[in-house]
Design an enzyme around this catalytic site. Structure first.
Site, PDB file in Angstrom:
ATOM      1  N   HIS A   1       0.101 -21.483 -41.246  1.00  0.00           N
ATOM      2  CA  HIS A   1       0.806 -21.175 -42.494  1.00  0.00           C
ATOM      3  C   HIS A   1       0.548 -22.275 -43.529  1.00  0.00           C
ATOM      4  O   HIS A   1       1.103 -23.370 -43.441  1.00  0.00           O
ATOM      5  CB  HIS A   1       2.309 -21.028 -42.215  1.00  0.00           C
ATOM      6  CG  HIS A   1       3.108 -20.737 -43.449  1.00  0.00           C
ATOM      7  ND1 HIS A   1       4.396 -21.160 -43.636  1.00  0.00           N
ATOM      8  CD2 HIS A   1       2.780 -20.062 -44.582  1.00  0.00           C
ATOM      9  CE1 HIS A   1       4.837 -20.767 -44.817  1.00  0.00           C
ATOM     10  NE2 HIS A   1       3.868 -20.110 -45.414  1.00  0.00           N
TER      11      HIS A   1
ATOM     12  N   GLU B   1       1.803 -25.266 -41.282  1.00  0.00           N
ATOM     13  CA  GLU B   1       2.581 -25.034 -40.065  1.00  0.00           C
ATOM     14  C   GLU B   1       1.662 -24.354 -39.043  1.00  0.00           C
ATOM     15  O   GLU B   1       1.018 -23.348 -39.367  1.00  0.00           O
ATOM     16  CB  GLU B   1       3.791 -24.148 -40.361  1.00  0.00           C
ATOM     17  CG  GLU B   1       4.848 -24.860 -41.203  1.00  0.00           C
ATOM     18  CD  GLU B   1       6.041 -23.976 -41.554  1.00  0.00           C
ATOM     19  OE1 GLU B   1       7.175 -24.450 -41.459  1.00  0.00           O
ATOM     20  OE2 GLU B   1       5.826 -22.805 -41.938  1.00  0.00           O
TER      21      GLU B   1
ATOM     22  N   ASN C   1      10.863 -22.746 -44.233  1.00  0.00           N
ATOM     23  CA  ASN C   1      11.718 -21.739 -44.857  1.00  0.00           C
ATOM     24  C   ASN C   1      13.091 -21.628 -44.179  1.00  0.00           C
ATOM     25  O   ASN C   1      14.050 -21.172 -44.783  1.00  0.00           O
ATOM     26  CB  ASN C   1      11.016 -20.376 -44.915  1.00  0.00           C
ATOM     27  CG  ASN C   1       9.896 -20.422 -45.953  1.00  0.00           C
ATOM     28  OD1 ASN C   1       9.938 -21.238 -46.881  1.00  0.00           O
ATOM     29  ND2 ASN C   1       8.880 -19.584 -45.794  1.00  0.00           N
TER      30      ASN C   1
END
Ligand SMILES: C/C=C/C(=O)SCCNC(=O)CCNC(=O)[C@H](O)C(C)(C)COP(=O)(O)OP(=O)(O)OC[C@H]1O[C@@H](n2cnc3c(N)ncnc32)[C@H](O)[C@@H]1OP(=O)(O)O
Length: 653
Positions: free
Chosen positions: A143, A155, A194
């Site tokens: 990510h 990530e 997130n």
């Protein structure tokens, strides 16, 4: 067998993320195939890469020409051709599970059976994407953050079946392109970054919805009191309020009315011209430093810390990974685990328990891992342990610093300024740590020290400008102690500069005894552009090092000078190509390490003090120093070694 050596990378999807990933991959020297379904999508992606590389070249951020990098990028619409020879495939297609699964099913047919298969999804479970193939163990999440060319974090996410070999190969590859990987060991919604940002926006939105806060008050408090780079509502406007809305809906969470109302009114933030702020008839966020008073920042931070406890407690990520993630991915001033440890985890727990009792709302329910830490007395920094260990915090405890890394290696104190997301800007906390380190470190056995910046952009881009709003004049006048401590450190200090060295960063380098720079580095005192003057010794040290003419040019004009000019001016000792940098630094360090510690200490003192004394007084100091040294073992060793034609071995006696 998984192939963990990557030569060729296929990126599927030429949109914002896809072309950005292709760009950073090619910049790192890999051959890349960029594939999308329509020729115009691929062309647009390729042109965006060209535009971006040309911008980087203009700003001298490339080590080779934009054309040389572009030559490594092929484009195609043919999936089979794109992936046939790839060692790593990164899918960056739209966030639609069925689409991604179809793509992965085809990948399995066309790609080499040893190829590593990655998805750049930010919101879909890796496990669900991987279920489309017969070999889910080689599928992982990579990510990237937007835009990949600017954001350092990636990530590396395990799906339920991902093998350690695949995750490790992905991790190594991310490092090889100069990005910072963090492991996300379980496929949880939101991954790490997130998961933490959820309450950063969500909690203030609840507080506003419940009449406990105002939008500007929340933003002013989080930015000006707690040091976040943006207020929660300002961030929601930037990323799109509809995004915050849908993420919560998909997670089955209640949506704060303050968010739902904006979505209903189609005021989605900057992109629609109106959100929590107005971007049409005014310039958007307009909160002021004093407006944050009375906002309960602890309620917001306690919820983020609780999310961190969940991630650590459920073995999703380590506290180090979480802290790296939020610093690089969100620009937080410090890791959220560190922040929790600083606040005190007992205080955090108490806040959550009180709010849970008052409201019965699950969002305040403390995670068992947080309770466990507090019950074990690991309440944070003051207790010596929390999410992190803090040693005893005593003199010479090199692990106790947050914003700098320090270690002693073979007689050399190696110091790194560690705020890469802020170009190693010198905040009050970082300056305090520099002061503390150089005044308390045990100098026995130390021969010299080096200071460098982390990340690949800067030694340091100056004092942290974001802290200026809330700085009192008396605090601002107290900026110099750290520079003086470095300047008076009894061992030679070498600044190794690769990138920007500006403002207070230049002042720190000037407080060091020697400076070596890469040719791409640039130097300047831009304070005048902020209406300021250098406040860390710059006006005076520049005068002494450069003379009045050049010093006034730097201070009055505020321009940057390149490393070659800096070398000609005597601002740095050497300006070298990046390939020769490490070796040049090593040669200087070797000389300082092998030199006589007492001789170097006396030389530094006499030269520093002599500079401001009359010639007569300075010569007297020099004679005294000479006299002091003459009876030492080191001088005996030096003269004996000369007579015996061998290298001396000084011991500092
Ligand atoms: C007594 C002493 C006083 C002083 O030292 S006053 C400060 C003197 N220094 C300056 O004025 C330099 C300020 N910085 C810049 O001019 C630019 O940066 C650079 C030329 C160094 C690089 O420009 P670019 O390549 O466009 O990068 P970017 O997006 O501006 O910076 C990346 C991130 O680093 C943060 N940052 C850079 N310098 C500072 C700083 N001095 N204080 C706080 N943050 C800084 C930015 O804001 C941004 O962060 P985000 O990615 O979150 O937008």
């Amino acid at each position: 067998m998984l192939d963990d050596t990557v030569d060729r990378v296929a990126v599927l999807g030429a949109g914002n993320m896809g072309h950005g990933i292709a760009e950073v991959t090619a910049m790192a020297g890999y051959d890349v195939v960029l594939r999308d379904i329509e020729p115009e999508y691929v062309e647009d992606g390729y042109e965006s890469i060209r535009w971006s590389l040309e911008k980087l070249a203009e700003r001298e951020r490339l080590e080779e020409s934009a054309d040389a990098i572009l030559e490594r990028i092929e484009t195609t619409t043919d999936l089979e051709n794109a992936v046939a020879d790839a060692d790593l495939v990164i899918e960056a297609a739209p966030e639609n599970l069925e689409l991604k699964r179809e793509l992965f099913a085809n990948l399995e047919r066309f790609a080499d059976e040893d190829a590593l298969l990655a998805t750049n999804t930010s919101s879909l479970p890796i496990t669900d994407v991987a279920a489309a193939v017969d070999t889910p163990e080689r599928v992982l999440g990579l990510h990237f953050f937007n835009p990949p060319v600017k954001m350092d974090l990636v990530e590396v996410i395990y799906g339920a079946e991902t093998s350690d070999a695949a995750a490790e190969a992905g991790h190594d590859w991310v490092e090889s392109i100069g990005k910072t990987p963090i492991y996300v060991r379980k496929d949880v919604r939101g991954f790490v970054v997130n998961t933490i940002v959820g309450p950063f926006i969500g909690e203030p939105a609840w507080m506003v919805s419940e009449g406990d806060a105002e939008v500007r008050q929340a933003d002013a408090a989080m930015v000006h009191e707690r040091g976040y780079p943006m207020g929660p509502f300002e961030l929601a406007d930037l990323t799109g309020i509809d995004v915050s809305y849908h993420v919560r809906k998909e997670a089955g969470e209640d949506v704060p009315p303050a968010i739902a109302e904006k979505v209903e009114a189609e005021e989605l933030g900057k992109k629609t011209g109106k959100g929590f702020y107005d971007y049409e008839s005014s310039d958007g966020p307009d909160y002021e430093p004093g407006q944050g008073e009375g906002f309960d920042t602890l309620q917001v931070e306690a919820r983020m810390v609780n999310r961190a406890a969940y991630l650590v407690g459920e073995d999703v990520a380590t506290s180090e990974a979480i802290d790296t993630g939020v610093r690089l991915g969100l620009g937080f001033p410090e890791g959220i685990c560190r922040r929790g440890d600083g606040i005190g985890l007992d205080t955090v727990l108490e806040k959550l328990e009180t709010r849970f009792e008052e409201t019965g709302d699950d969002r305040f329910e403390p995670h068992p891992y947080l309770r466990e830490l507090v019950a074990a007395g690991k309440t944070g920094e003051d207790a010596g342990a929390g999410f992190h260990e803090y040693g005893d915090g005593g003199a010479g405890d090199l692990d106790s610093y947050r914003y700098l890394n320090a270690e002693v290696e073979d007689g050399v104190l190696e110091v790194e300024l560690d705020r890469p997301e802020r170009m190693n800007a010198l905040s009050a906390d970082l300056l305090e740590e520099i002061d503390d380190l150089f005044s308390t470190v045990d100098t026995d056995g130390l021969r010299c020290a080096t200071i460098e910046g982390t990340g690949d952009r800067a030694f340091s881009a100056g004092a942290d400008i974001s802290g200026f709003d809330s700085l009192e004049p008396t605090d601002a006048m107290d900026i110099t102690p750290a520079f003086e401590t470095v300047n008076e450190f009894p061992r030679p200090v070498l600044a190794t500069v690769d990138g920007y060295c500006l403002g207070a960063g230049l002042e720190l380098a000037l407080a060091c005894d020697l400076r070596i720079a890469t040719k791409r580095s640039s130097f300047g005192a831009p304070e005048i552009g902020l209406g300021l003057i250098p406040g860390g010794g710059g006006t005076q040290r520049l005068l002494r090092v450069l003379g009045e003419t050049r010093a006034k040019e730097l201070v009055f004009r505020g321009n940057h000078v390149d490393a070659e000019r800096a070398e000609r001016w005597g601002l740095v000792n050497r300006a070298v190509d990046r390939e020769a940098f490490e070796e040049t630094v090593a040669t200087f360090v070797d000389d300082l390490r092998e030199g006589p510690p007492l001789g170097l200490e006396v030389a530094k003192k006499v030269m520093n003090r002599g500079e401001d004394a009359s010639l007569e007084a300075a010569l007297a100091m020099e004679s005294q120093g000479f006299g002091l040294l003459i009876g030492t073992d080191d001088v005996r060793e030096g003269t004996a070694a000369f007579a015996e034609d061998r290298e001396p071995e000084f011991e500092g006696r």
